[in-house]
Each structure stands twice: as structure tokens, then as C-alpha cells.
Design a protein around this motif. Structure first.
Motif, short mmCIF file in Angstrom:
data_model
loop_
_atom_site.label_atom_id
_atom_site.label_comp_id
_atom_site.label_asym_id
_atom_site.label_seq_id
_atom_site.Cartn_x
_atom_site.Cartn_y
_atom_site.Cartn_z
N ILE A 133 0.86 -1.19 0.00
CA ILE A 133 0.00 0.00 0.00
C ILE A 133 0.89 1.23 0.00
CG2 ILE A 133 -2.09 -1.03 1.02
CD1 ILE A 133 -1.27 0.11 3.73
N VAL A 134 0.57 2.15 -0.90
CA VAL A 134 1.34 3.39 -1.05
C VAL A 134 0.35 4.52 -1.29
CG1 VAL A 134 3.30 4.49 -2.20
CG2 VAL A 134 3.05 2.01 -2.34
N TRP A 135 0.57 5.65 -0.62
CA TRP A 135 -0.31 6.79 -0.83
C TRP A 135 0.51 8.06 -1.02
CZ3 TRP A 135 0.07 3.93 3.60
CH2 TRP A 135 0.59 4.56 4.74
N ASN A 136 -0.21 9.15 -1.33
CA ASN A 136 0.42 10.44 -1.62
C ASN A 136 1.45 10.33 -2.75
OD1 ASN A 136 -1.22 11.52 0.31
ND2 ASN A 136 0.38 11.89 1.81
N GLU A 178 4.73 4.64 2.14
CA GLU A 178 4.37 3.22 2.18
C GLU A 178 3.78 2.84 3.54
OE1 GLU A 178 7.36 0.84 -0.63
OE2 GLU A 178 8.37 1.81 1.05
N GLY A 179 2.86 1.87 3.47
CA GLY A 179 2.23 1.37 4.68
C GLY A 179 2.63 -0.06 4.96
N LYS A 236 3.70 -8.03 7.46
CA LYS A 236 4.06 -7.23 8.64
C LYS A 236 5.34 -6.44 8.40
CE LYS A 236 0.51 -8.68 10.84
NZ LYS A 236 -0.69 -7.96 10.44
N LYS A 237 5.50 -5.99 7.15
CA LYS A 237 6.64 -5.16 6.77
C LYS A 237 6.14 -3.93 6.03
CE LYS A 237 9.89 -8.98 6.41
NZ LYS A 237 10.75 -9.78 5.55
N ILE A 238 6.91 -2.87 6.11
CA ILE A 238 6.58 -1.66 5.36
C ILE A 238 7.23 -1.78 3.99
CG2 ILE A 238 6.89 0.84 5.23
CD1 ILE A 238 6.80 0.86 8.32
N GLY A 239 6.44 -1.59 2.95
CA GLY A 239 6.97 -1.66 1.60
C GLY A 239 6.34 -2.76 0.79
N TYR A 240 6.97 -3.05 -0.34
CA TYR A 240 6.48 -4.04 -1.29
C TYR A 240 6.88 -5.45 -0.87
CZ TYR A 240 6.01 -6.56 -5.76
OH TYR A 240 5.66 -7.46 -6.75
N ALA A 288 3.70 7.10 7.71
CA ALA A 288 4.30 5.91 7.11
C ALA A 288 4.09 4.73 8.04
CB ALA A 288 5.79 6.14 6.87
N GLY A 289 3.77 3.57 7.47
CA GLY A 289 3.56 2.38 8.27
C GLY A 289 2.12 2.15 8.69
#
Length: 194
Positions: free
Chosen positions: A110-113, A129-130, A135-139, A166-167
Motif C-alpha cells: 500500500i502506497v499513498w500520496n 508506504e504502509g 508485517k513489513k513496510i513496503g512491497y 508511514a507504516g
């Protein structure tokens, strides 16, 4: 029945009608729509959501996602391109998920803005990135336990930037999107472990 008694009955009858109509009117307002997904609660004002064409030079729509972009490869995001982003778009949101996961839809990215641009480069961080379901931030690329799974790369154009740290998780992201989606599109690719 005398005139005075008839008048009292008429007043009570009118009061009853007003009370009943008030109840029905109140009933129609309903409760707020669930915030489960960005689709929920769009309301009539967003019925004219435009379509964004999403494609990739790495794989065709409904085609196989190359190993490079999966947990069996270098696990980087594939390049994506968009056509039809509205001029009034202030930001883009990207959600990548697998609805064929065993327990529930599994969120991979998930990515925004994201700036309202026509392309997201391979192996990039295009916005904020969320937290994914690894349970990790990113792709986190496709990584099915068995069989062939479908992976949806969904893009949403919003009429604003989101005030999320973020996260943040998918539920918070989708809650922030409600009522702000002006266009959307998706690309689906498939992958199965060899």
C-alpha cells in the motif's frame, strides 16, 4: 360527537400523522456506511468515478507476473503505467493484493500520496508506504503457498493528499480515501510457484 371533541380528535390525528412521518423520515437517514473499503460510503456525489487504464511493460493484463517481481526472485515492484488520471487529482493511492490467499485477501503493498504521474518505476518507492500483511513496510511480491493466485494492482486518484503516517495499515488508508476517490483502475496478473 360535539364540535369540541371532534376538534380534539382531529388534533390528535394530525399529531399522530406528523409523528409517524417524522419516524419514517428519521429511518431513511440510516446509519453511516461501514468504512471497510474505499468502495463503501462513496455516496451519490462520487457516482461519476472515472476510469484509469493501468498497464505494465513487465506483464500483460491477466498474464503471468515474472519471477523477478515475486518472493522467488528479487522481490521488487514491477513498473506500472497509467492513462486517464484526472487533471484535478491531487494524489494517487496504490493497493496490491491477493484475493486468493487461504484466510483472507492478502495485502502485498500500500502506497499513498503518490504524485499524479503516468508511471511508477520498477523497484521504486513512489510515495508513503504502509504496512503489508507480511508485517513489513513496503512491497512484498507474490508468494502463494500453492496453486495460481491473482494479484491486483489497483490505483485510485484522490482529490486530496492523505494525512497518514508511514507504516499505517490498510484499514486506516481506506478510511481516509472514503469520499475522495475521483478515478480508479486496476491491472491483474497471475503467479504460481514452480
Amino acid at each position: 360527537m360535539n364540535r369540541q371533541a371532534g376538534g380534539v380528535v382531529l388534533i390528535f390525528l394530525l399529531a399522530g400523522i406528523l409523528l409517524i412521518s417524522g419516524c419514517f423520515e428519521k429511518e431513511n437517514t440510516g446509519t453511516p456506511v461501514s468504512n471497510e473499503s474505499p468502495e463503501a460510503g462513496k455516496g451519490d456525489e462520487n457516482m461519476n468515478i472515472q476510469n484509469i487504464k493501468v498497464f505494465s511493460n513487465a506483464f500483460a493484463a491477466n498474464g503471468s507476473i515474472p519471477v523477478k517481481y515475486t518472493c522467488n526472485g528479487t522481490n521488487v515492484n514491477p513498473p506500472l503505467e497509467f492513462e486517464g488520471i484526472p487533471e484535478e487529482a491531487e494524489s494517487l493511492v496504490l493497493i496490491v493484493d491477493d484475493p486468493d490467499a487461504p484466510m483472507k485477501t492478502f495485502t502485498h503493498w500500500i502506497v499513498w500520496n503518490i504524485e499524479p504521474v503516468a508511471k511508477i518505476e520498477e523497484d521504486s518507492i513512489p510515495g508513503v508506504e504502509g504496512m503489508n500483511d507480511f508485517k513489513k513496510i513496503g512491497y512484498g511480491g507474490p508468494c502463494p503457498p500453492s496453486g495460481t493466485h491473482r494479484y491486483f494492482f489497483r490505483v485510485y486518484a484522490l482529490d486530496r493528499q492523505l494525512d497518514l503516517k508511514a507504516g499505517a495499515g490498510r484499514k486506516d488508508l481506506e478510511k481516509g480515501m472514503i469520499g475522495h476517490i475521483i478515478a480508479e483502475g486496476e491491472l491483474m496478473g497471475k503467479y504460481s510457484k514452480k
